[in-house]
Design a protein around this motif. Structure first.
Motif, PDB file in Angstrom:
ATOM      1  N   SER A   1      -5.539 -28.910  -2.009  1.00 23.18           N
ATOM      2  CA  SER A   1      -6.455 -29.732  -1.211  1.00 23.18           C
ATOM      3  C   SER A   1      -7.246 -28.886  -0.230  1.00 23.18           C
ATOM      4  CB  SER A   1      -5.667 -30.810  -0.452  1.00 23.18           C
ATOM      5  OG  SER A   1      -5.141 -31.755  -1.345  1.00 23.18           O
ATOM      6  N   LYS A   2      -6.605 -27.898   0.369  1.00 26.27           N
ATOM      7  CA  LYS A   2      -7.312 -27.065   1.332  1.00 26.27           C
ATOM      8  C   LYS A   2      -8.413 -26.261   0.637  1.00 26.27           C
ATOM      9  CE  LYS A   2      -6.842 -23.836   5.116  1.00 26.27           C
ATOM     10  NZ  LYS A   2      -7.959 -22.988   4.712  1.00 26.27           N
ATOM     11  N   ARG A   3      -8.114 -25.711  -0.522  1.00 21.27           N
ATOM     12  CA  ARG A   3      -9.138 -24.958  -1.256  1.00 21.27           C
ATOM     13  C   ARG A   3     -10.297 -25.873  -1.644  1.00 21.27           C
ATOM     14  NH1 ARG A   3     -12.804 -22.591  -1.791  1.00 21.27           N
ATOM     15  NH2 ARG A   3     -13.502 -21.334  -3.547  1.00 21.27           N
ATOM     16  N   ALA A   4      -9.980 -27.116  -2.046  1.00 18.81           N
ATOM     17  CA  ALA A   4     -11.036 -28.071  -2.389  1.00 18.81           C
ATOM     18  C   ALA A   4     -11.871 -28.413  -1.157  1.00 18.81           C
ATOM     19  CB  ALA A   4     -10.428 -29.337  -2.988  1.00 18.81           C
ATOM     20  N   GLN A   5     -11.216 -28.570  -0.010  1.00 16.26           N
ATOM     21  CA  GLN A   5     -11.961 -28.834   1.233  1.00 16.26           C
ATOM     22  C   GLN A   5     -12.899 -27.673   1.559  1.00 16.26           C
ATOM     23  OE1 GLN A   5      -8.470 -29.512   3.613  1.00 16.26           O
ATOM     24  NE2 GLN A   5      -8.750 -31.735   3.649  1.00 16.26           N
ATOM     25  N   GLU A   6     -12.436 -26.447   1.310  1.00 10.24           N
ATOM     26  CA  GLU A   6     -13.295 -25.280   1.492  1.00 10.24           C
ATOM     27  C   GLU A   6     -14.481 -25.334   0.535  1.00 10.24           C
ATOM     28  OE1 GLU A   6      -9.635 -22.220   2.662  1.00 10.24           O
ATOM     29  OE2 GLU A   6     -10.604 -22.116   0.708  1.00 10.24           O
ATOM     30  N   TYR A   7     -14.193 -25.606  -0.730  1.00  8.81           N
ATOM     31  CA  TYR A   7     -15.239 -25.580  -1.766  1.00  8.81           C
ATOM     32  C   TYR A   7     -16.311 -26.627  -1.484  1.00  8.81           C
ATOM     33  CZ  TYR A   7     -17.444 -25.502  -6.357  1.00  8.81           C
ATOM     34  OH  TYR A   7     -18.362 -25.394  -7.372  1.00  8.81           O
ATOM     35  N   PHE A   8     -15.884 -27.836  -1.091  1.00  6.83           N
ATOM     36  CA  PHE A   8     -16.839 -28.922  -0.878  1.00  6.83           C
ATOM     37  C   PHE A   8     -17.413 -28.944   0.536  1.00  6.83           C
ATOM     38  CE2 PHE A   8     -14.607 -30.535  -4.652  1.00  6.83           C
ATOM     39  CZ  PHE A   8     -15.691 -30.930  -5.426  1.00  6.83           C
ATOM     40  N   GLY A   9     -17.034 -27.974   1.357  1.00  8.45           N
ATOM     41  CA  GLY A   9     -17.612 -27.854   2.684  1.00  8.45           C
ATOM     42  C   GLY A   9     -17.187 -28.931   3.658  1.00  8.45           C
ATOM     43  N   CYS A  10     -15.964 -29.421   3.518  1.00  8.08           N
ATOM     44  CA  CYS A  10     -15.475 -30.455   4.434  1.00  8.08           C
ATOM     45  C   CYS A  10     -15.323 -29.890   5.845  1.00  8.08           C
ATOM     46  CB  CYS A  10     -14.133 -31.002   3.954  1.00  8.08           C
ATOM     47  SG  CYS A  10     -14.224 -31.850   2.362  1.00  8.08           S
ATOM     48  N   ALA A  11     -15.572 -30.726   6.835  1.00 11.57           N
ATOM     49  CA  ALA A  11     -15.462 -30.277   8.226  1.00 11.57           C
ATOM     50  C   ALA A  11     -14.013 -29.980   8.584  1.00 11.57           C
ATOM     51  CB  ALA A  11     -16.038 -31.339   9.161  1.00 11.57           C
ATOM     52  N   ILE A  12     -13.102 -30.807   8.101  1.00 12.12           N
ATOM     53  CA  ILE A  12     -11.669 -30.603   8.347  1.00 12.12           C
ATOM     54  C   ILE A  12     -11.051 -29.994   7.098  1.00 12.12           C
ATOM     55  CG2 ILE A  12      -9.472 -31.727   8.845  1.00 12.12           C
ATOM     56  CD1 ILE A  12     -11.037 -33.841  10.389  1.00 12.12           C
ATOM     57  N   ARG A  13     -10.351 -28.881   7.295  1.00 16.25           N
ATOM     58  CA  ARG A  13      -9.750 -28.160   6.160  1.00 16.25           C
ATOM     59  C   ARG A  13      -8.274 -27.951   6.435  1.00 16.25           C
ATOM     60  NH1 ARG A  13     -14.730 -23.767   5.298  1.00 16.25           N
ATOM     61  NH2 ARG A  13     -16.365 -25.354   5.258  1.00 16.25           N
ATOM     62  N   ASP A  14      -7.555 -29.082   6.479  1.00 19.16           N
ATOM     63  CA  ASP A  14      -6.136 -29.052   6.828  1.00 19.16           C
ATOM     64  C   ASP A  14      -5.221 -29.229   5.624  1.00 19.16           C
ATOM     65  OD1 ASP A  14      -6.695 -31.682   6.258  1.00 19.16           O
ATOM     66  OD2 ASP A  14      -6.022 -32.493   8.184  1.00 19.16           O
ATOM     67  N   GLY A  15      -5.808 -29.377   4.412  1.00 20.02           N
ATOM     68  CA  GLY A  15      -5.000 -29.536   3.210  1.00 20.02           C
ATOM     69  C   GLY A  15      -4.457 -30.939   3.016  1.00 20.02           C
ATOM     70  N   ILE A  16      -4.876 -31.900   3.841  1.00 16.59           N
ATOM     71  CA  ILE A  16      -4.341 -33.260   3.771  1.00 16.59           C
ATOM     72  C   ILE A  16      -5.413 -34.219   3.282  1.00 16.59           C
ATOM     73  CG2 ILE A  16      -3.406 -35.183   5.126  1.00 16.59           C
ATOM     74  CD1 ILE A  16      -2.156 -33.045   6.969  1.00 16.59           C
ATOM     75  N   ILE A  17      -5.058 -35.058   2.319  1.00 17.36           N
ATOM     76  CA  ILE A  17      -5.941 -36.120   1.839  1.00 17.36           C
ATOM     77  C   ILE A  17      -5.524 -37.385   2.560  1.00 17.36           C
ATOM     78  CG2 ILE A  17      -6.744 -37.411  -0.164  1.00 17.36           C
ATOM     79  CD1 ILE A  17      -6.144 -34.992  -1.849  1.00 17.36           C
ATOM     80  N   SER A  18      -6.278 -37.760   3.545  1.00 13.40           N
ATOM     81  CA  SER A  18      -5.860 -38.822   4.453  1.00 13.40           C
ATOM     82  C   SER A  18      -6.191 -40.215   3.928  1.00 13.40           C
ATOM     83  CB  SER A  18      -6.528 -38.626   5.821  1.00 13.40           C
ATOM     84  OG  SER A  18      -7.937 -38.569   5.673  1.00 13.40           O
ATOM     85  N   HIS A  19      -5.460 -41.203   4.455  1.00 19.58           N
ATOM     86  CA  HIS A  19      -5.762 -42.633   4.314  1.00 19.58           C
ATOM     87  C   HIS A  19      -5.941 -43.072   2.861  1.00 19.58           C
ATOM     88  CE1 HIS A  19      -6.024 -42.772   8.620  1.00 19.58           C
ATOM     89  NE2 HIS A  19      -7.022 -41.909   8.643  1.00 19.58           N
ATOM     90  N   GLN A  20      -4.923 -42.813   2.056  1.00 20.03           N
ATOM     91  CA  GLN A  20      -4.957 -43.241   0.661  1.00 20.03           C
ATOM     92  C   GLN A  20      -4.074 -44.477   0.453  1.00 20.03           C
ATOM     93  OE1 GLN A  20      -7.062 -41.682  -1.799  1.00 20.03           O
ATOM     94  NE2 GLN A  20      -7.770 -41.085   0.242  1.00 20.03           N
ATOM     95  N   PHE A  21      -4.507 -45.346  -0.443  1.00 23.99           N
ATOM     96  CA  PHE A  21      -3.709 -46.515  -0.819  1.00 23.99           C
ATOM     97  C   PHE A  21      -2.842 -46.126  -2.008  1.00 23.99           C
ATOM     98  CE2 PHE A  21      -2.863 -50.495  -3.030  1.00 23.99           C
ATOM     99  CZ  PHE A  21      -2.457 -51.309  -1.978  1.00 23.99           C
TER     100      PHE A  21
END
Length: 267
Positions: free
Chosen positions: A170-190
């Motif tokens: 998840s953290k690498r994906a956050q880096e790749y997609f340029g997410c502001a938060i890169r903590d490795g957590i996919i938040s608020h999922q059902f």
């Protein structure tokens, strides 16, 4: 090779099936909090077979070796908590267990009926209810990325291609997609059968969704709601060229291909 999923699964397979006992703590029918955690760490390969089944003080002695301190807001799937004053946590002076997500833990506890491997909220169940200090740890070589609290520095994460969607992926994906938060957590999922094995997900009922999933949905050309539901999973599997059954398995061929492409920097 160590595997955080095996560690958590050792606890889960005993949920509601064993009893809590400090005098008969070595299994297979009863454990106490720390003997359960030690057996789970052995099952996951973080400790060798035949290791001494210690206690909360023994866990504290592993700080900086196997247990890497993290902040409470960083606690996620597979992380360990140990409560109690260091040097005085034996017996009822301490407690320990493993996080399922940031808000839930699995632990062997005498406070939950007669069968005492239980999943409960983390808050007020870790020993904090009686004022004990709580220490939070990530297992070394668990695949999780440890970021000092308050920091969010860009970092190129190198992935192991193992098919498990954990914190590192998840953290690498956050880096790749340029997410502001890169903590490795996919938040608020059902939580559902489609996404239950996204090990870096935090599940709740808010339907807020994750910025990473929103970015991926835009990339996939589907409805953007931030939730990793069946439409997202099927489109994701199609993009990765794998079987489109709508379920992220553990391990997953789709995630293996995702990890390969993320490491190469070419999705």
């Amino acid at each position: 090779m160590s595997d955080i999923t095996r560690t958590v699964d050792w606890m889960k397979t005993r949920k509601g099936k064993i009893t809590y006992s400090m005098s008969q703590r070595l299994g297979p029918n009863s454990y106490d909090c720390s003997s359960a955690v030690f057996n789970a760490l052995i099952a996951g390969g973080f400790l060798p077979q035949g290791s001494f089944i210690g206690n909360t003080e023994t866990l504290y002695s592993l700080e900086g070796k196997l247990l890497i301190p993290i902040g409470p807001s960083q606690a996620a799937y597979g992380d360990v908590f140990v409560s109690g004053v260091k040097g005085g946590s034996l017996g009822s002076g301490g407690h320990t267990g493993i996080f399922i997500d940031n808000k839930a833990i699995i632990h062997c506890t005498y406070g939950y009926g007669s069968n005492n491997m239980a999943i409960t909220p983390a808050y007020q169940w870790m020993g904090d209810y009686s004022g004990l200090p709580v220490h939070y740890y990530r297992l070394k070589n668990s695949g999780g990325i440890i970021i000092p609290e308050g920091e969010n520095k860009p970092q190129m994460t190198i992935l192991v291609v193992d098919g498990y969607w954990g914190l590192a992926t998840s953290k690498r994906a956050q880096e790749y997609f340029g997410c502001a938060i890169r903590d490795g957590i996919i938040s608020h999922q059902f939580k559902s059968a489609h996404n239950q094995f996204i090990h870096s997900a935090q599940f709740d009922q808010s339907l807020i969704g994750s910025d990473l999933i929103k970015a991926m949905q835009k990339w996939l050309g589907i409805k953007v709601d931030g939730l990793a539901g069946p439409q997202f999973v099927i489109a994701f599997q199609a993009k990765m060229g794998t079987i489109q059954d709508g379920i992220i398995s553990s391990p997953s061929d789709c995630i293996k291909e995702f990890q390969r492409r993320l490491t190469a920097g070419k999705l």
